[in-house]
Design a protein around this motif. Structure first.
Motif, mmCIF file in Angstrom:
data_model
loop_
_atom_site.group_PDB
_atom_site.id
_atom_site.type_symbol
_atom_site.label_atom_id
_atom_site.label_comp_id
_atom_site.label_asym_id
_atom_site.label_seq_id
_atom_site.Cartn_x
_atom_site.Cartn_y
_atom_site.Cartn_z
ATOM 1 N N LYS A 27 0.834 -1.198 0.000
ATOM 2 C CA LYS A 27 0.000 0.000 0.000
ATOM 3 C C LYS A 27 0.872 1.252 0.000
ATOM 4 N N ASP A 28 1.942 1.219 0.790
ATOM 5 C CA ASP A 28 2.859 2.367 0.855
ATOM 6 C C ASP A 28 3.519 2.619 -0.498
ATOM 7 N N LEU A 61 17.878 -8.850 5.015
ATOM 8 C CA LEU A 61 17.672 -7.408 5.059
ATOM 9 C C LEU A 61 16.666 -6.953 3.997
ATOM 10 N N ARG A 62 15.590 -6.328 4.428
ATOM 11 C CA ARG A 62 14.596 -5.810 3.490
ATOM 12 C C ARG A 62 15.160 -4.634 2.696
ATOM 13 N N ASP A 98 16.258 8.784 -5.517
ATOM 14 C CA ASP A 98 15.627 7.485 -5.281
ATOM 15 C C ASP A 98 16.036 6.872 -3.946
ATOM 16 N N ILE A 99 17.159 7.318 -3.422
ATOM 17 C CA ILE A 99 17.645 6.788 -2.141
ATOM 18 C C ILE A 99 16.621 7.034 -1.044
ATOM 19 N N ALA A 100 16.003 8.202 -1.064
ATOM 20 C CA ALA A 100 15.000 8.535 -0.046
ATOM 21 C C ALA A 100 13.846 7.541 -0.078
ATOM 22 N N MET A 105 10.957 3.070 2.408
ATOM 23 C CA MET A 105 10.313 1.764 2.366
ATOM 24 C C MET A 105 10.825 0.856 3.483
ATOM 25 N N GLU A 106 12.126 0.898 3.738
ATOM 26 C CA GLU A 106 12.666 0.081 4.831
ATOM 27 C C GLU A 106 12.076 0.541 6.167
ATOM 28 N N GLU A 107 11.990 1.843 6.338
ATOM 29 C CA GLU A 107 11.424 2.387 7.572
ATOM 30 C C GLU A 107 9.974 1.955 7.741
ATOM 31 N N ARG A 108 9.211 1.963 6.652
ATOM 32 C CA ARG A 108 7.810 1.566 6.704
ATOM 33 C C ARG A 108 7.675 0.076 7.027
ATOM 34 N N TYR A 109 8.559 -0.734 6.451
ATOM 35 C CA TYR A 109 8.521 -2.175 6.727
ATOM 36 C C TYR A 109 8.689 -2.437 8.228
ATOM 37 N N HIS A 110 9.717 -1.839 8.819
ATOM 38 C CA HIS A 110 9.953 -2.047 10.246
ATOM 39 C C HIS A 110 8.803 -1.483 11.080
#
Length: 266
Positions: A27-28, A61-62, A98-100, A105-110
């Motif tokens: 969704k994100d 690692l996601r 694109d790095i942001a 996305m990693e932050e959202r996963y956690h």
């Protein structure tokens, strides 16, 4: 004597948390308009990471998955996307901006993963059955959490889920440099514990990584296919170096381990 405990799907419901987190990440991804089909991009990236980093803790690692997803989408954008030649290169190459998105996305996963665990930890079944048993056992015998993961990830999980009174030593494959069921992993665990293998017992959900990995070192083990099943603890018929039992639930396995320690003290 020492108690070795697997963490994921033995003490905390990682599989369910993972499935929830990935669903929310889809969704994100769509909300941020990153493009492409999230699930197909993710599965392809996950498979590539697993194959490339077999036996290495980083394969979990996601962040690597999200980076590869962005790479893949940049190289193979939507077929009907129309750009002129001057725009094509900047559109198809990975850019600083694109790095942001990858880090977000990693932050959202956690965030999603830990939110799920935090909510689960508040449920009565954990608060009245699993957590009290863990705390009580950790005050009687040394407890070692032995996991195939990166240290940061497991620290986040434990702090979001397990009770503050629970006493343990955490050993991750990232710290050891080798994953379960390798000989080097379990040799390291025994060295850190300072115990003889015959005085230790391991509880885990994975037959190969946890049970057989420990058993090759003469460590007794209890296989837990389901965290909250029903039934009795039964000995598994085998000619392995140490006994193996199967337990219907984590709580049943912990109760059996406690009796096992009492018998060895006599």
């Amino acid at each position: 004597m020492a108690l070795f405990l697997d963490l994921d799907n033995t003490l905390l419901p990682s599989k369910a948390a993972y499935e929830f987190a990935i669903g929310e990440c889809a969704k994100d991804w769509k909300e941020r308009k990153l493009g492409g089909d999230f699930f197909s991009l993710y599965e392809s990236a996950r498979k590539k990471v697993k194959n490339q980093l077999i036996g290495h803790s980083s394969n979990r690692l996601r962040l690597l998955c999200f980076k590869l997803m962005m790479d893949a989408f940049k190289k193979h954008p939507v077929e009907n996307q129309k750009t002129n030649s001057s725009e094509s290169k900047s559109t198809n190459d990975f850019q600083t901006k694109d790095i942001a998105d990858v880090l977000w996305m990693e932050e959202r996963y956690h965030f999603h993963f830990l939110s799920y665990l935090n909510a689960e930890a508040k449920k009565e079944i954990y608060q009245t059955k699993l957590f009290p048993k863990l705390v009580a056992l950790s005050n009687k015998v040394p407890v070692f959490l032995t996991t195939n993961e990166t240290l940061r990830t497991q620290l986040l999980k434990v702090s979001s889920f397990l009770p503050e009174q629970f006493r343990f030593t955490l050993i991750t494959s990232e710290e050891v440099g080798f994953e379960k069921p390798t000989i080097k992993f379990f040799s390291y665990v025994l060295e850190v514990s300072g115990e003889n293998s015959e005085d230790c017992i391991l509880l885990g959900d994975n037959w190969e990584d946890d049970v057989l990995g420990a058993n090759r070192h003469g460590i007794a083990s209890i296989h837990i296919p389901n965290m909250w099943g029903e039934g009795d603890v039964k000995e598994y018929p085998s000619d392995t170096p140490a006994p193996i039992w199967t337990a219907p639930s984590t709580v049943a396995a912990l109760e059996f381990a406690e009796l096992w320690f009492l018998k060895r003290q006599k």
